[in-house]
Write an enzyme that holds these catalytic residues in place. Structure first.
Site, mmCIF file in Angstrom:
data_model
loop_
_atom_site.group_PDB
_atom_site.id
_atom_site.type_symbol
_atom_site.label_atom_id
_atom_site.label_comp_id
_atom_site.label_asym_id
_atom_site.label_seq_id
_atom_site.Cartn_x
_atom_site.Cartn_y
_atom_site.Cartn_z
ATOM 1 N N SER A 1 -10.254 -2.434 -10.605
ATOM 2 C CA SER A 1 -11.437 -1.289 -11.070
ATOM 3 C C SER A 1 -11.947 -1.664 -12.522
ATOM 4 C CB SER A 1 -10.783 0.136 -11.295
ATOM 5 O OG SER A 1 -10.138 0.208 -12.393
ATOM 6 N N LYS A 2 -13.045 -0.976 -12.697
ATOM 7 C CA LYS A 2 -13.819 -1.372 -13.961
ATOM 8 C C LYS A 2 -12.805 -1.491 -15.241
ATOM 9 C CE LYS A 2 -17.944 -2.203 -13.653
ATOM 10 N NZ LYS A 2 -17.617 -3.526 -13.817
#
Ligand code: GLU
Length: 490
Positions: A253-254
């Site tokens: 994810s980010k």
């Protein structure tokens, strides 16, 4: 209806990449696209691109453009014009109506409120919810009456109570037991087709023979198989590729930093390096070969060898791949991009300096993980150091003797009648003989000198560096460094 000519003539697999244009192309999606593309190339089939733009709230033209641009940049070419799912809407509805007519789907008049209430109750009591099939049992008269009253309805698939099995290309025998899937909605009450239906109809119409996608779609596959069966269509082969994890083994994810193709491109990762690295996330040729060009990968790729376990995305490894690819590039190949970059900073390389600058590009090319790092390294050519690394200052700028050496060498560079840095060889002779005159080793001169002219403790060979930078810059930079050291002392 959108049709694809010449499908009958193709012997290989017809595969597709079907992104929803609700954001940038992430590396998970890019890897799915690459694997499908490889299957097509490997088997002499076709790779098609379908933009799944039916979610009008979340789909944007900007995302479509970005996905297409990222795919082009990665060199993933598709063999037919881009297919837009929204353009096939009437056909999706037609298929749903067919299922209704054939008694394989039915109208469900249950209101949203009623279903929400049932769901809440079931979740409270049993932890799970399934539609109870209430409207399956409506009589013809009840249906007619509801239609007369213009009651809104959805269309639901009449799901058979049986196990659903298939052999997944990646994970092998896969099944869910009877009753795990309820009567799924295929057409919403506003008449819009749901995702599951649209995917099945499009894959069928496009003649898709293999669907390779992320393992997060496994449950969708079971539902889609039900639609294939209801339509009497043969389903494609399915393969579910395990998801990509971060180095902490959590879903990527980010938080893990860059995750979109575009971000990696902006960081100066080369398309070929990203392509090569992504291929190895979940697949390996079975030997230790890691750096492989596209043709080699096509030759070795085998979808049956896709790993069953999740792959770990390691940015350090990607940078390693990238540095190898950057090192392989010729200077001529990267020079235009580098010149364009420095142009934007107002830095021009005049013709008489070009050869020296190219030499520097060559020296840093093999020391840079990304193009961005290469550009940053090359700033040494244009800008006098404004800062010096702390480690360097502590090691080489604190002793009086080093200051003295810098002062002396600067004076000698300035007063020598002929340019002491007219060649790499002369630069070496000059620095070594200066060290001798000072009764010290060359290293004792080189370390503070390197820090003074580059701001760093590491650089390509000093003899090359002073030759490339030239006498004028060297004098100026040493003097600036001395001013910096004097300030430190006060
Ligand atoms: N549009 C779906 C997605 O972006 C993929 C559908 C599929 O591959 O079947 O997740």
């Amino acid at each position: 209806m959108h049709t694809y000519k010449s499908i009958e003539d193709i012997v290989g697999e017809i595969v597709r990449f079907a992104p929803s244009p609700t954001g940038h192309l992430h590396i998970g999606g890019a890897r799915t696209a690459i694997f499908n593309w490889l299957v097509a190339k490997k088997t002499g089939g076709k790779f098609l691109l379908r933009i799944e733009d039916t979610d009008l709230q979340r789909s944007t033209q900007e995302s479509i453009n970005q996905i297409i641009e990222s795919m082009r940049w990665l060199g993933l070419d598709w063999d037919e014009p881009v297919f837009y799912q929204s353009e096939n809407r009437n056909r999706h509805i037609e298929v749903a109506q067919n299922l209704l007519q054939e008694g394989k789907a039915y109208r469900c008049f249950c209101s949203k409120e009623e279903l929400t209430e049932k769901r809440a109750k079931a979740e409270k009591e049993t932890g799970g919810y399934q539609y109870d099939g209430k409207c399956r049992k409506l009589s013809g008269a009840e249906i007619a009456n509801n239609l007369d009253k213009k009651l809104p309805f959805t269309l639901r698939l009449m799901t058979k109570h049986k196990d659903i099995r298939f052999t997944d290309l990646v994970i092998g025998e896969t099944k869910i037991t009877a009753g795990e899937i309820d009567d799924i909605i295929i057409l919403r009450s506003d008449g819009s087709p749901v995702y599951q239906l649209a995917v099945v109809v499009d894959d069928f119409d496009m003649g898709i023979t293999t669907v390779l996608r992320g393992s997060d779609h496994l449950m969708n596959t079971f539902k889609q198989i039900l639609i294939y069966e209801a339509m009497g269509w043969t389903s494609p082969q399915f393969g579910h590729v395990p998801l990509i994890m971060g180095v902490d083994k959590k879903r990527l994810s980010k938080r893990h930093g860059a995750t979109s193709v575009e971000e990696f491109k902006d960081q100066g990762i080369l398309a070929e390096a990203l392509f090569n690295y992504l291929c190895l996330l979940g697949w390996s040729p079975g030997d230790d070969m890691e750096l492989m060009d596209r043709n080699e990968i096509i030759k070795k790729f085998d979808q049956k060898k896709i790993n069953k376990s999740a792959a770990v995305f390691d940015p350090k490894k990607l940078n390693w791949f990238n540095s190898k690819y950057i090192a392989q590039l010729s200077i001529e190949e990267i020079l235009p991009e580098i010149e364009a970059y420095f142009d934007t900073l107002g830095c021009k390389i005049i013709d008489s300096d070009k050869e020296r600058f190219k030499l520097l590009v060559g020296l840093y090319k093999i020391r840079s993980g990304t193009l961005a790092e290469l550009k940053e390294n090359l700033t040494v050519y244009f800008f006098d150091p404004e800062v010096f690394t702390e480690k360097g200052v502590n090691k080489f700028f604190t002793e009086k003797r080093n200051m003295e050496l810098l002062r002396q060498i600067s004076g000698k560079v300035a007063s020598t009648p002929n340019d002491p840095f007219s060649s790499i060889g002369n630069s070496e002779i000059f620095i070594r003989s200066f060290a001798e005159e000072q009764n010290t080793s060359a290293a004792k001169v080189i370390h503070p000198l390197r820090l003074a002219i580059s701001g760093k403790t590491e650089s390509p060979g000093i003899f090359e560096l002073v030759y490339i930078l030239g006498r004028e810059k060297i004098i100026r930079r040493i003097d600036k460094a001395l001013t910096f050291i004097e300030k430190l002392e006060r």
